[in-house]
Design an enzyme around this catalytic site. Structure first.
Site, short mmCIF file in Angstrom:
data_model
loop_
_atom_site.label_atom_id
_atom_site.label_comp_id
_atom_site.label_asym_id
_atom_site.label_seq_id
_atom_site.Cartn_x
_atom_site.Cartn_y
_atom_site.Cartn_z
N GLY A 1 0.83 -1.22 0.00
CA GLY A 1 0.00 0.00 0.00
C GLY A 1 0.85 1.26 0.00
N ASP A 2 1.70 1.43 1.02
CA ASP A 2 2.54 2.62 1.09
C ASP A 2 3.99 2.22 1.32
OD1 ASP A 2 2.21 1.66 3.61
OD2 ASP A 2 1.88 3.60 4.57
N GLU A 3 4.37 1.08 0.78
CA GLU A 3 5.73 0.56 0.93
C GLU A 3 6.44 0.57 -0.43
OE1 GLU A 3 6.97 -3.30 2.89
OE2 GLU A 3 4.81 -3.22 3.31
#
Lengths: 359, 193
Positions: A251-253
């Site tokens: 997701g936000d990696e």
């Protein structure tokens, strides 16, 4: 030969009576030579080879070089071929001909029948031939048809291969790309990392995770979150080289794999620059979205052939340490006693030593 | 054979009716938007379906589309190859008609998996021929009409072509009214021409 009784004289004569026009229709590439090699009659297709020149009355051997396989320089040499093939090229070069010569009865000379053989394609081109130029029994039309049909099929095959190859590349690319950011995806990153580990190439790996991303999504909606992710992707792309693999792996990696870049000073500067740029607010509609980034970093020296899973685990542990020490930090796995080159800075408080403050 | 016809139909619809019409036909039939590949094998049902969809989209009966398609395969701007290959059949239209029986074998020489139906030409009277494609799908009738009309034009011959009822397959009668009605279109054996 010689064993059959000779046919009666009348029949023999009847067998030879052939109107020159009829002979030309049967054999448009014939020549009739007298005993000294002078051309007495020539088929229309042979005459086409000498536009504007009357070849009747000229010597065959002055116009053509004959070989079969040794040089043939006189009519007796032709007759000695005894129905075997010989080759013929205009003096000075040109279309190659193949032929056969048979003596005519009552010493009426020699009948030569010729073909362009494999040179027929060039002949069609150079002499501007049409289907009416050939004898009705000639296979040239079939040959030309086949050559053209084959070229056509080959062309279609090539076009089909090109289209399939294009589709294959596109499918491959789509399978390796994160559609939102245009970065590579987890699968591409894994393959890239595995390749470097297998080859024993030196590299650095940055594992980056956004802080406060959930808040952006919760407060401003997913479109704002997407805007932030796109901005982060642009920053990562701007700070890396085209040969690096930059992927959105969750997701936000994000993960950046940087082959042959293990210079510590440069890597620290790069990580700080990325973290610094990401901390700048991203405008979305009439608001500003604020996130920061934590980075775990690991370097692999050349010739080590590490297990890719272990490299990822070390980077992940460094990222965890960076998160634990506050937001917007960079942690170096080696400083934490992790990673393939571990032990370099053992001693001291790993949590302290391993952290670079943002500012 | 269906791949070739489908690809020809694609070219015909694209040049005559435009990209939008062709894309509507493809999407209604759930075919890929890239269309059809001439050398890939397709089932005859695919052709039936595309013809039915084209008929609805273009508001024309299927036989009319097929006849126009036949004409465009020979005289259309997008591909000179079929016309050239057929012109190798003979110097005049009658020779060309006589060569049609050899056509399936000629085609197989270049493309062994290409399965063209057997063609038979009978001369039933002076200048009157009957062409039968035994065992072929009936769609081939109007398609052949279009192809032969365009080839007659190409040879400068004046002909009258009509369907002929035959239980064995699609059949046509071809009445050669004048072999040299107009100037034949130039045909150079060498492809550069």
């Amino acid at each position: 030969m010689g064993h059959e009784p000779s046919p009666p004289r009348a029949e023999q004569e009847a067998g030879l009576a052939l109107d020159p026009a009829m002979l030309a229709r049967l054999m448009p590439m014939h020549l009739i030579l007298s005993g000294d090699g002078t051309i007495r009659a020539a088929g229309p297709l042979i005459r086409r080879m000498f536009p504007g020149t009357e070849i009747r009355g000229r010597s065959l051997f002055s116009l053509f070089a004959l070989r079969g396989p040794s040089q043939i320089t006189c009519v007796a040499g032709l007759i000695a071929r005894d129905g075997q093939k010989f080759r013929m090229v205009p003096q000075g070069g040109g279309l190659r001909l193949r032929g056969v010569a048979v003596p005519l009865a009552r010493d009426a000379g020699v009948l030569v029948n010729l073909t362009f053989g494999i040179d027929i394609m060039r002949a069609v081109d150079q002499l501007d031939l049409t289907d009416t130029d050939f004898a009705a029994t000639d296979m040239t039309m079939e040959l030309l048809y086949l050559a053209e049909a084959n070229a056509l099929v080959m062309g279609e095959m090539r076009a089909l291969s090109r289209r399939l190859e294009g589709a294959r590349r596109q499918a491959e690319d789509e399978a390796l790309t994160d559609p939102l950011t245009g970065l590579r995806n987890r699968r591409a990153c894994d393959a890239f990392l595995a390749g470097l580990c297998r080859e024993g190439t030196a590299f650095a790996l940055l594992h980056l995770d956004l802080d406060f991303f959930k808040q952006v999504n919760d407060h401003h909606g997913h479109a704002a979150g997407d805007q932030v992710l796109t901005a982060v992707a642009a920053i990562l792309r701007g700070q890396t080289r085209t040969r690096d693999c930059v992927a959105r792996v969750g997701g936000d990696e994000f993960i950046a794999v940087l082959p042959e870049l293990t210079n510590e000073t440069r890597l620290r500067a790069l990580a700080q620059e990325v973290v610094g740029q990401i901390s700048r607010p991203v405008p979305y509609r009439d608001t500003l979205c604020r996130v920061s980034a934590s980075v775990g970093m690991v370097t692999v020296p050349p010739g080590l052939y590490p297990d890719p899973a272990q490299v990822l685990a070390d980077a992940d542990a460094a990222l965890y340490a960076a998160k634990g020490a506050g937001r917007g930090r960079v942690a170096w796995a080696q400083d934490l006693g992790l990673g393939p080159g571990a032990g370099r800075s053992r001693g001291g408080n790993a949590d302290e030593a391993g952290l670079d403050a943002r500012e | 054979m269906y791949g070739l016809i489908l690809r020809a139909l694609q070219g015909y619809v694209l040049t005559t009716f435009g990209q939008a019409a062709w894309q509507r036909i493809l999407s209604r039939g759930r075919f890929p938007s890239s269309g059809f590949e001439p050398l890939l094998p397709y089932d005859s049902l695919v052709l039936d379906q595309v013809l039915a969809l084209s008929s609805a989209e273009l508001d024309r009966p299927v036989p009319a589309i097929l006849e126009d398609l036949g004409t465009s395969i020979i005289a259309g701007p997008h591909c000179a190859a079929p016309r050239r290959l057929l012109r190798f059949g003979g110097a005049g239209f009658t020779d060309f008609l006589l060569s049609l029986e050899e056509l399936p074998d000629r085609a197989r020489l270049a493309l062994p998996e290409l399965d063209l139906p057997d063609l038979r030409l009978d001369e039933v009277g002076p200048g009157l021929y009957r062409l039968t494609a035994r065992g072929a799908p009936m769609e081939l009738g109007p398609l052949m009409t279009g192809v032969l009309t365009a080839m007659a034009d190409d040879y400068g011959a004046l002909v009258l072509i009509e369907p002929w009822l035959c239980a064995q397959g699609p059949a046509l009668t071809i009445r050669l009214l004048e072999a040299r009605f107009a100037e034949a279109r130039r045909f150079e054996l060498s492809r550069a021409g």
